[in-house]
Design an enzyme around this catalytic site. Sequence first.
Site, PDB file in Angstrom:
ATOM      1  N   TRP A   1       0.826  -1.220   0.000  1.00 20.47           N
ATOM      2  CA  TRP A   1       0.000   0.000   0.000  1.00 20.47           C
ATOM      3  C   TRP A   1       0.852   1.258   0.000  1.00 20.47           C
ATOM      4  CZ3 TRP A   1      -4.139  -0.428  -2.355  1.00 20.47           C
ATOM      5  CH2 TRP A   1      -4.948  -1.554  -2.216  1.00 20.47           C
TER       6      TRP A   1
ATOM      7  N   ASP B   1      -1.808   6.782   6.390  1.00 17.65           N
ATOM      8  CA  ASP B   1      -2.856   5.981   5.739  1.00 17.65           C
ATOM      9  C   ASP B   1      -3.327   4.928   6.740  1.00 17.65           C
ATOM     10  OD1 ASP B   1      -4.425   4.232   4.337  1.00 17.65           O
ATOM     11  OD2 ASP B   1      -2.926   3.754   2.796  1.00 17.65           O
TER      12      ASP B   1
ATOM     13  N   LYS C   1     -12.739  -1.160   5.373  1.00 17.96           N
ATOM     14  CA  LYS C   1     -12.102  -2.160   6.237  1.00 17.96           C
ATOM     15  C   LYS C   1     -12.658  -2.104   7.657  1.00 17.96           C
ATOM     16  CE  LYS C   1      -8.666  -2.510   2.944  1.00 17.96           C
ATOM     17  NZ  LYS C   1      -7.869  -1.657   2.085  1.00 17.96           N
TER      18      LYS C   1
END
Length: 359
Positions: A102, A171, A195
């Site tokens: 990511w 993030d 999520k």
Amino acid sequence: MSHPIYNYCAGPAVLPQEVMEQVRHSLKDFHNGLVITEISHRGAEFMQIVEESKADLADLLNIPAGYQILFFQGGATGQFAAIPMNLLGEARSADYVQTGVWSEKAVEEAQLFCDVNVVANTKANRYTSVPHQASWQLNKDAAYLHYTPNETIHGVEFTWVPKVEVPLVADMSSNILSQPINVSDYDLIYAGVQKNIGPAGMAVVIVKEDVIKPSRYPIPTIFNYRKMIAEDSCCNTPAVFSWYVSGLMFKWLKAQGGLTVMAEQNRLKADIVYAAIDASDFYHNPVETHSRSRMNIPFTLADPKLDSAFLQKAQEQGLFNLAGHRSIGGMRASLYNAMPVAGAQALVDFMRDFERHYG
Ligand SMILES: *Cc1c(COP(=O)(O)O)cnc(C)c1O
């Protein structure tokens, strides 16, 4: 099966039964016989959702004055671009810590807008640790430093917050609201909601207003922080349903006792699964012990030829979505807020059983 089904999907992820019950009702009759997906985003009912969701999130995270809460479409990936657009100002470069796929994608997107200085990169050890800050090659002229506190695919999590002179951007897509944090340690926190918060379709951004810089380039309206602040995140039709369910989730979290309680539960669930992995020679987790994620636990079987049997049998037992990310294979169990402790226990019971038969 002696237990309900459990869904270990990394995202879109499971939501609490109580929340889904309210969602089902809202799809029959949210207000005056109208369903939630049919209400106006300019109407009083939706304005109430906007206000309450922001107030509840501010309450949960204890967000201090000077920060704005924004809701964007385009997920976390949209923010990979929006962050350099809104924070670079006159600066030409930004610092990034690369600890997994990511943050690697965040780096690639930022390279569209500026020089990216990767201050540390753990790709050579297959993203299995968090690099000590003492080893980072920081640039004092960077517009900001970006890092990924929890790498969802590799299962690597920071237990500490970087201390840097430039604005700090995090993030938190896969660990937001999983434990109390000190928001003032950060200048910008963002997360795709799918999520730990709600159905796919949005990203939450918590930004300290004074780090938003006038841009050298025109910024598209839907990514423009200043315009989104002025329009209360409704420059265009927002993701009404995703926003509504996220708001319900904030209320659910408060009803559970808030983030201190969630942190205890999340620690307990992760400990249950790591203990089972470490007690066995059949299962293996490659991440350095003190960098292990509480949220996403990747693991491999001693013989990868057993992977498909493992997934098949798990599913027969009502345990879903245990396959690892397509980029690294193996298994992965995601244990977000909505996963009960019993779900972690059901997983390790199954793992022990499977090992007895196939190990
Ligand atoms: C899932 C994920 C993303 C990507 O989210 P999208 O909303 O699909 O763009 C980014 N960062 C992290 C840490 C993630 O887990």
